[in-house]
Write an enzyme that holds these catalytic residues in place. Structure first.
Site, short mmCIF file in Angstrom:
data_model
loop_
_atom_site.label_atom_id
_atom_site.label_comp_id
_atom_site.label_asym_id
_atom_site.label_seq_id
_atom_site.Cartn_x
_atom_site.Cartn_y
_atom_site.Cartn_z
N LYS A 31 0.86 -1.18 0.00
CA LYS A 31 0.00 0.00 0.00
C LYS A 31 0.91 1.24 0.00
O LYS A 31 2.02 1.18 0.53
CB LYS A 31 -0.84 -0.04 1.29
CG LYS A 31 -1.60 1.20 1.61
CD LYS A 31 -2.98 1.13 1.02
CE LYS A 31 -3.61 2.52 0.93
NZ LYS A 31 -4.42 2.72 -0.26
N ASN A 73 -13.01 3.68 -6.19
CA ASN A 73 -12.60 3.80 -4.79
C ASN A 73 -12.01 5.18 -4.52
O ASN A 73 -11.41 5.81 -5.39
CB ASN A 73 -11.59 2.71 -4.41
CG ASN A 73 -10.15 3.13 -4.67
OD1 ASN A 73 -9.53 3.82 -3.86
ND2 ASN A 73 -9.62 2.76 -5.84
N ALA A 74 -12.21 5.63 -3.29
CA ALA A 74 -11.52 6.82 -2.80
C ALA A 74 -11.15 6.50 -1.36
O ALA A 74 -11.87 6.87 -0.43
CB ALA A 74 -12.40 8.05 -2.88
N ASN A 113 4.18 6.85 -5.82
CA ASN A 113 2.80 7.13 -6.19
C ASN A 113 2.67 8.63 -6.38
O ASN A 113 2.56 9.38 -5.42
CB ASN A 113 1.87 6.63 -5.08
CG ASN A 113 0.41 6.88 -5.42
OD1 ASN A 113 0.09 7.42 -6.48
ND2 ASN A 113 -0.47 6.49 -4.52
N CYS A 152 -2.25 9.24 -7.63
CA CYS A 152 -3.55 8.89 -7.08
C CYS A 152 -4.55 10.00 -7.45
O CYS A 152 -4.33 11.15 -7.12
CB CYS A 152 -3.44 8.77 -5.57
SG CYS A 152 -4.85 7.98 -4.86
N LYS A 173 4.85 5.26 -10.82
CA LYS A 173 3.47 4.87 -11.16
C LYS A 173 2.78 6.03 -11.85
O LYS A 173 2.62 7.11 -11.27
CB LYS A 173 2.74 4.50 -9.86
CG LYS A 173 1.29 4.15 -10.03
CD LYS A 173 1.08 2.66 -9.91
CE LYS A 173 -0.36 2.26 -9.84
NZ LYS A 173 -0.71 1.66 -8.56
N THR A 231 -5.47 4.36 -11.28
CA THR A 231 -6.92 4.42 -11.57
C THR A 231 -7.30 5.67 -12.37
O THR A 231 -6.59 6.68 -12.34
CB THR A 231 -7.71 4.41 -10.25
OG1 THR A 231 -7.23 5.47 -9.42
CG2 THR A 231 -7.57 3.10 -9.53
C1 FMN Z 1 -8.97 -0.08 -3.10
C2 FMN Z 1 -7.79 0.38 -3.92
C3 FMN Z 1 -6.73 1.01 -3.28
C4 FMN Z 1 -5.63 1.45 -4.02
N1 FMN Z 1 -4.59 2.06 -3.38
C5 FMN Z 1 -3.49 2.43 -4.09
C6 FMN Z 1 -2.36 2.98 -3.43
O1 FMN Z 1 -2.32 3.11 -2.21
N2 FMN Z 1 -1.31 3.37 -4.20
C7 FMN Z 1 -1.28 3.21 -5.57
O2 FMN Z 1 -0.28 3.57 -6.21
N3 FMN Z 1 -2.33 2.66 -6.22
C8 FMN Z 1 -3.43 2.27 -5.52
N4 FMN Z 1 -4.47 1.68 -6.17
C9 FMN Z 1 -4.41 1.50 -7.64
C10 FMN Z 1 -3.97 0.08 -8.01
O3 FMN Z 1 -2.66 -0.19 -7.54
C11 FMN Z 1 -3.99 -0.11 -9.54
O4 FMN Z 1 -3.11 0.80 -10.16
C12 FMN Z 1 -5.37 0.09 -10.14
O5 FMN Z 1 -6.38 -0.38 -9.27
C13 FMN Z 1 -5.51 -0.61 -11.49
O6 FMN Z 1 -5.27 -2.00 -11.40
P1 FMN Z 1 -6.48 -3.07 -11.18
O7 FMN Z 1 -7.51 -2.76 -12.23
O8 FMN Z 1 -5.84 -4.43 -11.37
O9 FMN Z 1 -6.97 -2.85 -9.81
C14 FMN Z 1 -5.59 1.24 -5.44
C15 FMN Z 1 -6.66 0.58 -6.07
C16 FMN Z 1 -7.76 0.14 -5.33
C17 FMN Z 1 -8.88 -0.58 -6.04
#
Ligand code: FMN
Length: 308
Positions: free
Chosen positions: A43, A68-69, A124, A127, A160, A188
Protein backbone atom coordinates in the site's frame (compact mmCIF):
# COMPACT_ATOMS: atom_id res chain seq x y z
CA UNK A 1 9.33 -20.11 -18.03
CA UNK A 2 7.71 -17.26 -16.14
CA UNK A 3 10.95 -15.97 -14.59
CA UNK A 4 11.82 -12.38 -15.39
CA UNK A 5 14.54 -9.93 -14.50
CA UNK A 6 12.96 -6.56 -13.76
CA UNK A 7 15.60 -3.83 -13.37
CA UNK A 8 17.83 -6.35 -11.60
CA UNK A 9 15.07 -7.92 -9.49
CA UNK A 10 14.69 -11.62 -10.12
CA UNK A 11 11.01 -12.58 -10.12
CA UNK A 12 9.72 -16.13 -10.44
CA UNK A 13 6.49 -14.84 -12.01
CA UNK A 14 5.84 -11.53 -13.82
CA UNK A 15 2.66 -11.13 -11.79
CA UNK A 16 3.14 -8.51 -9.06
CA UNK A 17 0.65 -7.43 -6.41
CA UNK A 18 -0.52 -3.86 -7.18
CA UNK A 19 -0.34 -1.18 -4.51
CA UNK A 20 -3.33 -0.72 -2.22
CA UNK A 21 -4.68 -4.26 -2.35
CA UNK A 22 -3.69 -6.70 0.42
CA UNK A 23 -0.38 -4.88 0.84
CA UNK A 24 -0.75 -3.44 4.32
CA UNK A 25 -0.26 -6.33 6.71
CA UNK A 26 2.43 -8.95 6.71
CA UNK A 27 -0.13 -11.77 6.82
CA UNK A 28 -2.07 -10.65 3.73
CA UNK A 29 1.19 -10.12 1.81
CA UNK A 30 2.26 -13.63 2.80
CA UNK A 31 -0.95 -15.09 1.31
CA UNK A 32 -0.19 -13.39 -2.00
CA UNK A 33 3.37 -14.75 -1.96
CA UNK A 34 2.15 -18.27 -1.22
CA UNK A 35 -0.30 -18.06 -4.12
CA UNK A 36 2.63 -17.52 -6.50
CA UNK A 37 3.08 -13.79 -7.07
CA UNK A 38 6.52 -12.69 -8.30
CA UNK A 39 6.70 -9.64 -6.03
CA UNK A 40 4.59 -7.58 -3.67
CA UNK A 41 3.91 -3.87 -3.88
CA UNK A 42 2.82 -2.44 -0.55
CA UNK A 43 0.00 0.00 0.00
CA UNK A 44 1.30 3.54 -0.56
CA UNK A 45 3.04 4.57 2.64
CA UNK A 46 3.53 8.18 3.70
CA UNK A 47 5.55 9.90 6.43
CA UNK A 48 2.73 9.79 9.01
CA UNK A 49 -0.26 7.61 9.75
CA UNK A 50 -3.39 8.80 8.03
CA UNK A 51 -7.00 7.68 8.30
CA UNK A 52 -8.26 8.02 4.74
CA UNK A 53 -11.79 8.85 3.69
CA UNK A 54 -14.91 7.66 5.50
CA UNK A 55 -17.17 4.93 4.11
CA UNK A 56 -18.50 4.45 1.53
CA UNK A 57 -14.99 4.57 0.09
CA UNK A 58 -15.33 1.80 -2.49
CA UNK A 59 -18.22 0.59 -4.66
CA UNK A 60 -18.61 -2.05 -7.37
CA UNK A 61 -20.08 -0.03 -10.21
CA UNK A 62 -20.27 -2.87 -12.78
CA UNK A 63 -19.30 -6.47 -12.33
CA UNK A 64 -15.54 -6.52 -11.67
CA UNK A 65 -15.23 -2.73 -11.97
CA UNK A 66 -14.88 -0.51 -8.89
CA UNK A 67 -14.62 3.15 -7.93
CA UNK A 68 -12.60 3.80 -4.79
CA UNK A 69 -11.52 6.82 -2.80
CA UNK A 70 -9.69 5.34 0.16
CA UNK A 71 -7.64 8.53 0.43
CA UNK A 72 -4.20 7.01 0.97
CA UNK A 73 -5.06 5.79 4.47
CA UNK A 74 -1.93 4.11 5.80
CA UNK A 75 -0.06 3.47 9.07
CA UNK A 76 2.90 5.80 8.29
CA UNK A 77 6.39 4.53 7.54
CA UNK A 78 7.61 4.20 11.15
CA UNK A 79 4.71 1.93 12.10
CA UNK A 80 5.05 0.03 8.83
CA UNK A 81 8.70 -0.95 9.31
CA UNK A 82 7.75 -3.97 11.43
CA UNK A 83 5.60 -5.34 8.55
CA UNK A 84 8.55 -4.88 6.17
CA UNK A 85 10.83 -6.69 8.59
CA UNK A 86 8.40 -9.60 8.89
CA UNK A 87 7.84 -10.00 5.17
CA UNK A 88 11.57 -9.75 4.43
CA UNK A 89 12.14 -12.93 6.45
CA UNK A 90 10.75 -14.75 3.41
CA UNK A 91 13.46 -13.31 1.12
CA UNK A 92 10.80 -12.19 -1.30
CA UNK A 93 11.01 -9.23 -3.73
CA UNK A 94 9.31 -6.32 -1.99
CA UNK A 95 8.42 -3.05 -3.67
CA UNK A 96 7.45 -0.33 -1.24
CA UNK A 97 5.09 2.29 -2.66
CA UNK A 98 5.69 5.71 -1.13
CA UNK A 99 4.14 9.17 -1.18
CA UNK A 100 4.65 12.46 0.59
CA UNK A 101 3.70 16.11 0.49
CA UNK A 102 7.14 17.24 -0.70
CA UNK A 103 10.08 15.66 -2.53
CA UNK A 104 11.95 15.55 0.79
CA UNK A 105 9.09 13.61 2.42
CA UNK A 106 9.12 11.10 -0.43
CA UNK A 107 12.86 10.71 0.10
CA UNK A 108 12.63 10.23 3.87
CA UNK A 109 10.00 7.51 3.49
CA UNK A 110 11.89 5.82 0.65
CA UNK A 111 15.19 5.80 2.54
CA UNK A 112 13.56 4.24 5.62
CA UNK A 113 11.99 1.57 3.41
CA UNK A 114 15.30 0.89 1.68
CA UNK A 115 17.09 0.55 4.99
CA UNK A 116 14.42 -1.89 6.22
CA UNK A 117 15.06 -4.14 3.22
CA UNK A 118 12.80 -2.98 0.37
CA UNK A 119 14.08 -4.25 -3.00
CA UNK A 120 12.59 -1.37 -4.98
CA UNK A 121 10.67 1.84 -4.42
CA UNK A 122 7.55 2.75 -6.37
CA UNK A 123 6.48 6.37 -6.18
CA UNK A 124 2.80 7.13 -6.19
CA UNK A 125 2.56 10.48 -7.94
CA UNK A 126 -0.71 9.51 -9.49
CA UNK A 127 -3.55 8.89 -7.08
CA UNK A 128 -6.53 10.74 -8.65
CA UNK A 129 -8.21 11.56 -5.34
CA UNK A 130 -5.32 12.82 -3.22
CA UNK A 131 -2.95 15.74 -3.37
CA UNK A 132 -0.01 13.75 -4.80
CA UNK A 133 -1.80 13.75 -8.16
CA UNK A 134 -0.29 17.16 -8.87
CA UNK A 135 3.20 15.77 -9.52
CA UNK A 136 2.08 13.10 -11.95
CA UNK A 137 0.26 15.54 -14.19
CA UNK A 138 3.34 17.74 -14.71
CA UNK A 139 6.39 16.61 -16.67
CA UNK A 140 8.80 19.01 -14.96
CA UNK A 141 7.71 18.03 -11.43
CA UNK A 142 7.95 14.36 -12.45
CA UNK A 143 11.47 14.82 -13.81
CA UNK A 144 12.57 16.70 -10.68
CA UNK A 145 11.28 14.22 -8.12
CA UNK A 146 12.71 11.23 -9.98
CA UNK A 147 16.12 12.87 -10.38
CA UNK A 148 16.13 13.95 -6.73
CA UNK A 149 15.28 10.45 -5.45
CA UNK A 150 17.63 8.63 -7.82
CA UNK A 151 20.60 10.57 -6.43
CA UNK A 152 20.05 9.11 -2.96
CA UNK A 153 18.49 5.67 -3.51
CA UNK A 154 20.51 2.53 -4.08
CA UNK A 155 17.59 0.35 -5.15
CA UNK A 156 15.50 0.57 -8.36
CA UNK A 157 12.89 3.32 -8.60
CA UNK A 158 9.57 2.71 -10.33
CA UNK A 159 7.21 5.55 -11.23
CA UNK A 160 3.47 4.87 -11.16
CA UNK A 161 1.84 6.90 -13.90
CA UNK A 162 -1.36 8.88 -13.63
CA UNK A 163 -3.50 8.19 -16.70
CA UNK A 164 -5.63 11.29 -16.10
CA UNK A 165 -3.49 13.52 -18.32
CA UNK A 166 -3.66 14.67 -21.91
CA UNK A 167 -0.21 13.39 -22.83
CA UNK A 168 1.00 10.41 -20.82
CA UNK A 169 3.98 9.92 -23.13
CA UNK A 170 5.62 13.19 -22.10
CA UNK A 171 5.26 12.39 -18.38
CA UNK A 172 6.72 8.91 -18.92
CA UNK A 173 9.62 10.35 -20.91
CA UNK A 174 10.27 12.84 -18.09
CA UNK A 175 10.42 9.95 -15.61
CA UNK A 176 12.85 8.08 -17.87
CA UNK A 177 15.01 11.19 -18.34
CA UNK A 178 15.09 11.66 -14.55
CA UNK A 179 16.52 8.16 -14.21
CA UNK A 180 13.49 5.98 -13.41
CA UNK A 181 14.21 2.26 -13.68
CA UNK A 182 10.67 1.43 -14.83
CA UNK A 183 7.21 2.92 -15.09
CA UNK A 184 3.95 1.39 -13.92
CA UNK A 185 1.02 2.04 -16.26
CA UNK A 186 -1.62 2.74 -15.04
CA UNK A 187 -3.14 3.99 -11.82
CA UNK A 188 -6.92 4.42 -11.57
CA UNK A 189 -8.94 6.72 -13.81
CA UNK A 190 -10.82 9.56 -12.16
CA UNK A 191 -14.52 8.69 -11.90
CA UNK A 192 -17.78 9.41 -10.07
CA UNK A 193 -21.15 7.78 -9.41
CA UNK A 194 -24.39 9.38 -8.16
CA UNK A 195 -27.20 7.81 -6.16
CA UNK A 196 -30.33 8.74 -8.15
CA UNK A 197 -32.58 8.57 -5.09
CA UNK A 198 -30.60 10.74 -2.71
CA UNK A 199 -29.02 12.64 -5.63
CA UNK A 200 -25.69 12.62 -3.77
CA UNK A 201 -22.36 11.25 -4.93
CA UNK A 202 -22.11 7.69 -3.60
CA UNK A 203 -18.55 7.93 -2.29
CA UNK A 204 -17.94 10.03 0.80
CA UNK A 205 -15.19 11.91 -1.07
CA UNK A 206 -17.47 12.48 -4.07
CA UNK A 207 -15.17 11.22 -6.79
CA UNK A 208 -12.65 8.39 -6.86
CA UNK A 209 -10.57 6.17 -9.10
CA UNK A 210 -11.95 3.58 -11.52
CA UNK A 211 -10.23 0.19 -11.45
CA UNK A 212 -10.81 -3.37 -12.60
CA UNK A 213 -12.27 -4.87 -15.77
CA UNK A 214 -13.44 -1.64 -17.47
CA UNK A 215 -9.98 -0.03 -17.45
CA UNK A 216 -8.13 -2.98 -18.99
CA UNK A 217 -8.40 -1.91 -22.67
CA UNK A 218 -7.38 1.62 -21.67
CA UNK A 219 -4.28 0.32 -19.89
CA UNK A 220 -3.42 -1.86 -22.89
CA UNK A 221 -3.51 1.15 -25.21
CA UNK A 222 -1.33 3.19 -22.82
CA UNK A 223 1.30 0.44 -22.63
CA UNK A 224 1.15 -0.02 -26.43
CA UNK A 225 1.90 3.69 -26.92
CA UNK A 226 4.56 3.87 -24.19
CA UNK A 227 6.45 0.88 -25.61
CA UNK A 228 7.06 2.81 -28.82
CA UNK A 229 8.89 5.64 -27.03
CA UNK A 230 10.46 4.31 -23.80
CA UNK A 231 13.69 2.40 -23.30
CA UNK A 232 12.99 1.48 -19.66
CA UNK A 233 10.66 -1.43 -18.77
CA UNK A 234 6.92 -0.90 -18.48
CA UNK A 235 4.93 -2.65 -15.77
CA UNK A 236 1.39 -3.06 -17.10
CA UNK A 237 -1.47 -2.60 -14.64
CA UNK A 238 -5.22 -2.37 -15.04
CA UNK A 239 -8.07 -4.84 -15.03
CA UNK A 240 -6.15 -8.10 -15.06
CA UNK A 241 -8.36 -11.02 -14.06
CA UNK A 242 -7.12 -13.80 -16.38
CA UNK A 243 -3.92 -15.13 -17.96
CA UNK A 244 -5.10 -13.74 -21.29
CA UNK A 245 -5.00 -10.23 -19.82
CA UNK A 246 -1.36 -10.74 -18.76
CA UNK A 247 -0.39 -12.13 -22.18
CA UNK A 248 -2.06 -9.13 -23.81
CA UNK A 249 0.04 -6.73 -21.69
CA UNK A 250 3.23 -8.57 -22.70
CA UNK A 251 2.26 -8.56 -26.38
CA UNK A 252 1.94 -4.77 -26.37
CA UNK A 253 5.30 -4.40 -24.62
CA UNK A 254 5.03 -4.84 -20.85
CA UNK A 255 7.99 -6.44 -19.04
CA UNK A 256 5.92 -7.32 -15.96
CA UNK A 257 2.37 -6.72 -14.72
CA UNK A 258 0.50 -5.81 -11.56
CA UNK A 259 -2.84 -7.18 -10.43
CA UNK A 260 -5.14 -5.42 -7.96
CA UNK A 261 -8.92 -5.27 -8.03
CA UNK A 262 -9.56 -8.82 -9.28
CA UNK A 263 -8.05 -10.22 -6.10
CA UNK A 264 -11.36 -9.49 -4.37
CA UNK A 265 -12.19 -12.88 -5.91
CA UNK A 266 -9.41 -14.45 -3.82
CA UNK A 267 -5.66 -14.95 -4.17
CA UNK A 268 -6.07 -18.34 -5.88
CA UNK A 269 -6.53 -16.30 -9.04
CA UNK A 270 -2.76 -15.69 -8.98
CA UNK A 271 -2.09 -19.43 -9.08
CA UNK A 272 -4.62 -19.90 -11.91
CA UNK A 273 -3.09 -17.08 -13.97
CA UNK A 274 0.44 -18.50 -13.58
CA UNK A 275 -0.79 -21.94 -14.68
CA UNK A 276 -2.67 -20.48 -17.64
CA UNK A 277 0.40 -18.56 -18.82
CA UNK A 278 2.63 -21.64 -18.65
CA UNK A 279 0.09 -23.64 -20.72
CA UNK A 280 -0.13 -20.84 -23.29
CA UNK A 281 3.65 -20.55 -23.62
CA UNK A 282 4.09 -24.32 -23.94
CA UNK A 283 1.34 -24.79 -26.48
CA UNK A 284 2.84 -21.97 -28.60
CA UNK A 285 6.41 -23.33 -28.28
CA UNK A 286 7.82 -20.36 -26.37
CA UNK A 287 10.53 -20.97 -23.79
CA UNK A 288 9.94 -17.82 -21.80
CA UNK A 289 7.32 -15.15 -21.21
CA UNK A 290 10.00 -12.68 -22.37
CA UNK A 291 9.78 -14.15 -25.90
CA UNK A 292 6.33 -12.69 -26.46
CA UNK A 293 7.17 -9.16 -25.35
CA UNK A 294 6.12 -6.52 -27.87
CA UNK A 295 5.06 -8.99 -30.58
CA UNK A 296 1.94 -6.99 -31.43
CA UNK A 297 4.14 -4.17 -32.69
CA UNK A 298 5.19 -6.20 -35.74
CA UNK A 299 1.70 -5.73 -37.14
CA UNK A 300 1.10 -2.58 -39.09
CA UNK A 301 -2.27 -1.11 -38.23
CA UNK A 302 -4.32 0.70 -40.85
CA UNK A 303 -3.68 4.44 -40.70
CA UNK A 304 -6.23 5.89 -43.11
CA UNK A 305 -9.39 4.11 -44.25
CA UNK A 306 -9.54 3.05 -47.93
CA UNK A 307 -11.82 4.92 -50.34
CA UNK A 308 -14.75 2.96 -51.81
C1 FMN B 1 -8.97 -0.08 -3.10
C2 FMN B 1 -7.79 0.38 -3.92
C3 FMN B 1 -6.73 1.01 -3.28
C4 FMN B 1 -5.63 1.45 -4.02
N1 FMN B 1 -4.59 2.06 -3.38
C5 FMN B 1 -3.49 2.43 -4.09
C6 FMN B 1 -2.36 2.98 -3.43
O1 FMN B 1 -2.32 3.11 -2.21
N2 FMN B 1 -1.31 3.37 -4.20
C7 FMN B 1 -1.28 3.21 -5.57
O2 FMN B 1 -0.28 3.57 -6.21
N3 FMN B 1 -2.33 2.66 -6.22
C8 FMN B 1 -3.43 2.27 -5.52
N4 FMN B 1 -4.47 1.68 -6.17
C9 FMN B 1 -4.41 1.50 -7.64
C10 FMN B 1 -3.97 0.08 -8.01
O3 FMN B 1 -2.66 -0.19 -7.54
C11 FMN B 1 -3.99 -0.11 -9.54
O4 FMN B 1 -3.11 0.80 -10.16
C12 FMN B 1 -5.37 0.09 -10.14
O5 FMN B 1 -6.38 -0.38 -9.27
C13 FMN B 1 -5.51 -0.61 -11.49
O6 FMN B 1 -5.27 -2.00 -11.40
P1 FMN B 1 -6.48 -3.07 -11.18
O7 FMN B 1 -7.51 -2.76 -12.23
O8 FMN B 1 -5.84 -4.43 -11.37
O9 FMN B 1 -6.97 -2.85 -9.81
C14 FMN B 1 -5.59 1.24 -5.44
C15 FMN B 1 -6.66 0.58 -6.07
C16 FMN B 1 -7.76 0.14 -5.33
C17 FMN B 1 -8.88 -0.58 -6.04
Amino acid sequence: MLEINLSGLKLKSPLILASGILGVSFSSMKRVIDAGAGAITTKSIGPNSRKGYKNPSIIEIYSGTFINAVGLGNPGIDNFLSEINEIKKYKFPLIVSVFGATNKEYLDVALKAEEAGANAIEINISCPHAEVASIGIDKDLTFEIVKFLKKKLNIPLFVKLNPNVTNLNEIALAAEKGGADAVVAINTLTAMAIDVNTKRPILSHGSGGLSGKAIHPIAIKKVYDLYKILKIPIIGCGGIDSWQDVVEFFLVGASAVQIGTALYLGVDLITEINEGMVKYLKSNDYKSINDIKGLTHQFKTQEVPDFD
